[in-house]
Design an enzyme around this catalytic site. Structure first.
Site, short mmCIF file in Angstrom:
data_model
loop_
_atom_site.label_atom_id
_atom_site.label_comp_id
_atom_site.label_asym_id
_atom_site.label_seq_id
_atom_site.Cartn_x
_atom_site.Cartn_y
_atom_site.Cartn_z
N HIS A 39 0.69 -18.30 38.26
CA HIS A 39 0.17 -19.53 37.91
C HIS A 39 -0.38 -19.22 36.47
O HIS A 39 -0.39 -19.94 35.54
CB HIS A 39 -0.73 -20.33 38.81
CG HIS A 39 -1.45 -21.32 38.38
ND1 HIS A 39 -1.23 -22.36 39.21
CD2 HIS A 39 -2.50 -21.50 37.53
CE1 HIS A 39 -2.26 -23.29 38.59
NE2 HIS A 39 -2.71 -22.96 37.81
N GLU A 40 -1.25 -18.21 36.31
CA GLU A 40 -2.10 -17.92 35.26
C GLU A 40 -1.00 -17.47 34.04
O GLU A 40 -1.40 -17.88 32.78
CB GLU A 40 -3.25 -16.68 35.54
CG GLU A 40 -4.27 -17.23 36.59
CD GLU A 40 -4.68 -18.85 36.48
OE1 GLU A 40 -4.94 -19.08 34.99
OE2 GLU A 40 -5.08 -19.42 37.35
N HIS A 84 0.23 -20.39 32.29
CA HIS A 84 -0.47 -21.25 31.33
C HIS A 84 -0.32 -20.51 29.97
O HIS A 84 -0.45 -21.27 29.06
CB HIS A 84 -1.90 -20.84 31.79
CG HIS A 84 -2.62 -21.88 32.63
ND1 HIS A 84 -2.56 -23.24 32.36
CD2 HIS A 84 -3.03 -21.66 33.87
CE1 HIS A 84 -3.04 -23.86 33.43
NE2 HIS A 84 -3.41 -23.25 34.31
N GLY A 86 -8.85 -18.69 39.18
CA GLY A 86 -8.04 -18.34 38.17
C GLY A 86 -8.43 -19.10 36.87
O GLY A 86 -8.74 -20.34 36.80
N CYS A 89 -5.41 -26.60 39.94
CA CYS A 89 -5.66 -25.98 38.62
C CYS A 89 -6.74 -26.69 37.91
O CYS A 89 -7.17 -27.87 38.19
CB CYS A 89 -4.39 -26.54 37.69
SG CYS A 89 -4.58 -25.84 36.20
N LEU A 90 -7.75 -25.72 37.52
CA LEU A 90 -9.11 -26.43 37.09
C LEU A 90 -8.79 -27.33 35.79
O LEU A 90 -9.75 -28.03 35.61
CB LEU A 90 -10.11 -25.25 36.67
CG LEU A 90 -10.29 -24.30 37.70
CD1 LEU A 90 -11.18 -23.16 37.22
CD2 LEU A 90 -11.03 -25.05 38.71
N GLN A 103 -6.85 -22.66 28.59
CA GLN A 103 -7.81 -23.43 29.29
C GLN A 103 -9.08 -23.82 28.73
O GLN A 103 -9.81 -24.66 28.98
CB GLN A 103 -7.74 -23.24 30.75
CG GLN A 103 -6.58 -23.34 31.62
CD GLN A 103 -6.87 -23.23 33.05
OE1 GLN A 103 -6.42 -21.78 33.23
NE2 GLN A 103 -6.99 -24.04 33.92
NI NI Z 1 -4.18 -23.71 36.22
#
Ligand code: NI
Length: 173
Positions: free
Chosen positions: A137-138, A141, A48, A95-96, A53
């Site tokens: 989660h997304e 963000h 995701g 998380c990236l 991000q």
């Molecule tokens: Ni994330």
């Protein structure tokens, strides 16, 4: 392979920036950036990625639970959680924007989400399991919330310090 886009790393302030709804005027921006976001997510690899991000303060995100197998790309524009189950699920999240950091997070196991797809169609999907976790989660963000915000202060600080140390070492290497 498509050109990618850099993924911002915590504590980049863009991760906490206020976002706004995507409108018809953003269509070209999205058309340009979506292939690069998918390429960055697949390259990571991750499941995701949300617009903040990559430094875009817009309400959209992408997910694909199977980056290495048969791809199932999903783009959620202006997503809204309409309902959430009473049942919760605890799952290890990463998380990236916080590479190599993982922790258990408890969230509703099922959600109903309404969103627009890139063609502008309004869709409503019921999701459960890993997909429900990932989409929550997304959407977090898009509200400037990171998975570490769901942890105790002790656990969060430990993880943030470890990330900072690893980033420092990576820069020196
Ligand atoms: Ni994330």
């Amino acid at each position: 392979m498509d050109e990618t886009i850099p993924i911002l790393i915590y504590p980049d302030p863009a991760l906490r920036a206020r976002t706004r709804a995507v409108t018809a005027a953003d269509r070209e921006t999205l058309q340009g950036v979506l292939p690069r976001m998918f390429a960055a997510m697949y390259a990571a690899p991750g499941i995701g990625l949300a617009a903040p991000q990559v430094g875009l303060p817009l309400r959209f995100c992408i997910v694909d639970l199977a980056p290495n197998d048969e791809r199932q790309p999903l783009t959620l524009i202006n997503p809204e959680i309409l309902a959430a189950s009473q049942d919760v699920m605890t799952r290890e999240e990463g998380c990236l924007s916080l590479p190599n950091q993982y922790a258990d997070v408890t969230r509703p196991d099922g959600i109903r989400v309404r969103f627009q797809d890139p063609e502008g169609r309004v869709r409503t999907l019921d999701m459960e399991g890993l997909l429900a976790t990932c989409v929550q989660h997304e959407i977090d963000h898009l509200n400037g919330v990171l998975f570490i915000d769901h942890l105790s202060a002790l656990k969060r600080n430990m993880l943030v310090r470890r990330l900072a140390k690893e980033q420092r070492q990576a820069r020196q290497a």
